[in-house]
Design a protein around this motif. Sequence first.
Motif, PDB file in Angstrom:
ATOM      1  N   LEU A 132      -5.410 -14.757  -9.810  1.00 21.99           N
ATOM      2  CA  LEU A 132      -6.397 -15.823  -9.665  1.00 21.99           C
ATOM      3  C   LEU A 132      -5.873 -17.130 -10.233  1.00 21.99           C
ATOM      4  O   LEU A 132      -5.956 -18.180  -9.580  1.00 21.99           O
ATOM      5  CB  LEU A 132      -7.705 -15.442 -10.374  1.00 21.99           C
ATOM      6  CG  LEU A 132      -8.826 -14.933  -9.460  1.00 21.99           C
ATOM      7  CD1 LEU A 132      -8.468 -13.553  -8.917  1.00 21.99           C
ATOM      8  CD2 LEU A 132     -10.154 -14.890 -10.185  1.00 21.99           C
ATOM      9  N   ALA A 133      -5.328 -17.075 -11.442  1.00 24.31           N
ATOM     10  CA  ALA A 133      -4.899 -18.296 -12.118  1.00 24.31           C
ATOM     11  C   ALA A 133      -3.784 -19.009 -11.366  1.00 24.31           C
ATOM     12  O   ALA A 133      -3.702 -20.242 -11.392  1.00 24.31           O
ATOM     13  CB  ALA A 133      -4.450 -17.971 -13.535  1.00 24.31           C
ATOM     14  N   ASP A 134      -2.933 -18.247 -10.685  1.00 25.20           N
ATOM     15  CA  ASP A 134      -1.773 -18.824 -10.012  1.00 25.20           C
ATOM     16  C   ASP A 134      -1.939 -18.873  -8.500  1.00 25.20           C
ATOM     17  O   ASP A 134      -0.954 -19.010  -7.764  1.00 25.20           O
ATOM     18  CB  ASP A 134      -0.513 -18.016 -10.372  1.00 25.20           C
ATOM     19  CG  ASP A 134      -0.201 -18.063 -11.864  1.00 25.20           C
ATOM     20  OD1 ASP A 134      -0.596 -19.054 -12.512  1.00 25.20           O
ATOM     21  OD2 ASP A 134       0.410 -17.115 -12.378  1.00 25.20           O
ATOM     22  N   ALA A 135      -3.182 -18.795  -8.025  1.00 26.36           N
ATOM     23  CA  ALA A 135      -3.419 -18.803  -6.579  1.00 26.36           C
ATOM     24  C   ALA A 135      -2.867 -20.060  -5.917  1.00 26.36           C
ATOM     25  O   ALA A 135      -2.390 -20.018  -4.776  1.00 26.36           O
ATOM     26  CB  ALA A 135      -4.917 -18.677  -6.301  1.00 26.36           C
ATOM     27  N   ALA A 136      -2.904 -21.191  -6.617  1.00 24.87           N
ATOM     28  CA  ALA A 136      -2.429 -22.449  -6.044  1.00 24.87           C
ATOM     29  C   ALA A 136      -0.919 -22.450  -5.821  1.00 24.87           C
ATOM     30  O   ALA A 136      -0.399 -23.309  -5.099  1.00 24.87           O
ATOM     31  CB  ALA A 136      -2.821 -23.623  -6.935  1.00 24.87           C
ATOM     32  N   ASP A 137      -0.206 -21.479  -6.416  1.00 24.31           N
ATOM     33  CA  ASP A 137       1.245 -21.386  -6.246  1.00 24.31           C
ATOM     34  C   ASP A 137       1.632 -20.471  -5.089  1.00 24.31           C
ATOM     35  O   ASP A 137       2.819 -20.365  -4.761  1.00 24.31           O
ATOM     36  CB  ASP A 137       1.894 -20.860  -7.532  1.00 24.31           C
ATOM     37  CG  ASP A 137       1.658 -21.783  -8.720  1.00 24.31           C
ATOM     38  OD1 ASP A 137       1.442 -22.993  -8.492  1.00 24.31           O
ATOM     39  OD2 ASP A 137       1.673 -21.286  -9.862  1.00 24.31           O
TER      40      ASP A 137
END
Length: 235
Positions: A150-155
């Motif tokens: 979730l935290a790194d979804a933008a990557d």
Amino acid sequence: MARGAPRFYFSLRSPYSWLAYRELTERHPDVAAAVEWRPFFEPDATSERLLTERGGSFPYTPMSRAKHLYILQDIGRITKERDVPLNWPVDRDPVWEIPHLAYLVADREGLGQQYIAAAYRTRWEEGRDICDRDVVAGLGTELGLDPRELADAADDPALREEGVRLLLDICKDGVFGVPFFVHGFTRFWGLDRLPGFVGHLRERAVPAAAMPAPESGPVGLGSRTTDDGHAGGCG
């Protein structure tokens, strides 16, 4: 019946969208279950480049200081009238793909609604920064999802592409602010237009089985959101 499934464009950034979410889920759960939930978020440089390459252009104009101050006052009034807890967040260098693409991860796992509820509570009732990856990871832990995913979804390039497709839908549907409700060629903009959207869908029996009659009582309070010169323009 108007063509196309009804859609609710929401933003985790916008207090008007938060209040529309509360009203929709608490007072009109049948309609909440019938609509497609679509995130609306301001693209960062990467998403904007990808959007431009596909012929899109995000319809957003930054608000003036006067408009920002009005929103603070207006949301304070509405939440007081509704007895809704409010704790204003402070956004520090926000990247809105972080919480909104995380929603796509949660939705893929069948927990999209739970994620939205947790993100809105975290932002508007606890006053925390949902563009902070550690905060988003905490939401993942709370929901039983992989916190780093979730935290790194933008990557994730695939999620970035999905996000750009959603931004293109925003352009196609003529969405210029939130909350925004679409059914075929019919559009409703703003918290105060939610009752009209609910009535519109119920008159057309969406879904196919007839919905119960709308509740009696006052219509939603508040102002339309996001675009130039109008109250509630925080996107």
